[in-house]
Design an enzyme around this catalytic site. Structure first.
Site, short mmCIF file in Angstrom:
data_model
loop_
_atom_site.label_atom_id
_atom_site.label_comp_id
_atom_site.label_asym_id
_atom_site.label_seq_id
_atom_site.Cartn_x
_atom_site.Cartn_y
_atom_site.Cartn_z
N TYR A 120 0.85 -1.19 0.00
CA TYR A 120 0.00 0.00 0.00
C TYR A 120 0.89 1.24 0.00
O TYR A 120 1.93 1.29 0.66
CB TYR A 120 -0.89 0.01 1.24
CG TYR A 120 -1.87 -1.14 1.33
CD1 TYR A 120 -2.93 -1.25 0.43
CD2 TYR A 120 -1.76 -2.11 2.33
CE1 TYR A 120 -3.84 -2.29 0.52
CE2 TYR A 120 -2.66 -3.15 2.42
CZ TYR A 120 -3.70 -3.24 1.52
OH TYR A 120 -4.60 -4.27 1.61
N PHE A 130 -1.42 -7.41 1.45
CA PHE A 130 -2.84 -7.14 1.66
C PHE A 130 -3.19 -6.82 3.11
O PHE A 130 -4.28 -6.35 3.40
CB PHE A 130 -3.72 -8.29 1.15
CG PHE A 130 -3.56 -8.57 -0.31
CD1 PHE A 130 -4.10 -7.71 -1.26
CD2 PHE A 130 -2.83 -9.67 -0.75
CE1 PHE A 130 -3.92 -7.95 -2.61
CE2 PHE A 130 -2.65 -9.92 -2.10
CZ PHE A 130 -3.20 -9.06 -3.03
#
Length: 220
Positions: A63, A74
């Site tokens: 991210y 994730f």
């Protein structure tokens, strides 16, 4: 820049001596904020040794929002508090697949059960997805997957980069599930309805392994 003392058996991969120094040199000249912070970059490998891996979930890159990634693919830090995006769609598929509602966004309990949560790229500039796609991280992914070819495992490959990275994984010996990425931009193109969690648990049972508890970890 990186402390390799916690890698255990992964440290023997040629990547760490042959390729990582060049990546470190490039990152040292990077003017943008690099995510995740350097001490977390190899978190996925530090947390799970090769012989303990039963499932590989392969994603793309971390991210790119501060305080969101902690280098398990994730997974989102527990105190983030923002949008879940890909992880939210993973939770939707988990609920549809197994009728399990998960609220804990940190997936370290999956890692502790033998799920390697790996991205094909391990760093990203803040706010710039795929910004480090050409640094050479993919050679680490290639070597990790080659190291894991010694016994059957389940591979959940989410998105084109994951499919490409794992193209050599033998689908006659392993469970190999290739779907779209769970991103809001692509989840409707085949991730939703793929039932990766139940299919993985059925396969694990067929190999004599215990299933993964994909839901919130049990209270002690």
């Amino acid at each position: 820049m990186f402390d390799l003392s916690r890698l255990g058996a992964w440290r023997s991969l040629p990547f760490f001596d042959e390729t990582l120094p060049r990546i470190e040199a490039t990152l040292a000249e990077e003017t943008r904020v690099i995510l995740p912070p350097a001490p977390l970059v190899f978190n996925a490998l530090e947390r799970l040794q090769p012989d303990d891996v039963r499932v590989v979930i392969l994603g793309q890159d971390p991210y790119h929002t501060p305080a969101k990634a902690h280098a398990l693919a994730f997974s989102i830090t527990a105190d983030f508090g923002g949008r879940l995006d890909s992880l939210g769609n993973i939770f939707k598929e988990l609920r549809s697949d197994l009728d399990v509602t998960r609220t804990r966004t940190q997936l370290d309990d999956w890692a502790d059960q033998g799920v390697l949560l790996l991205n094909t790229i391990l760093t990203v500039p803040q706010g710039t997805p795929k910004g480090h796609a050409k640094l050479g991280w993919e050679s680490l992914t290639e070597q990790v997957l080659k190291r894991l070819a010694d016994q059957p495992r389940a591979y959940l490959l989410w998105g084109g980069p994951a499919h490409k990275a794992a193209s050599a994984v033998d689908n006659t010996k392993n469970l190999k599930l290739e779907t779209a990425h769970p991103s809001p931009l692509s989840a409707h193109r085949g991730f939703f309805g793929s039932r990766p969690f139940s299919r993985t648990n059925v396969w694990l049972h067929s190999q004599g392994h215990r299933s993964i508890n994909w839901g919130d970890p049990e209270a002690p």
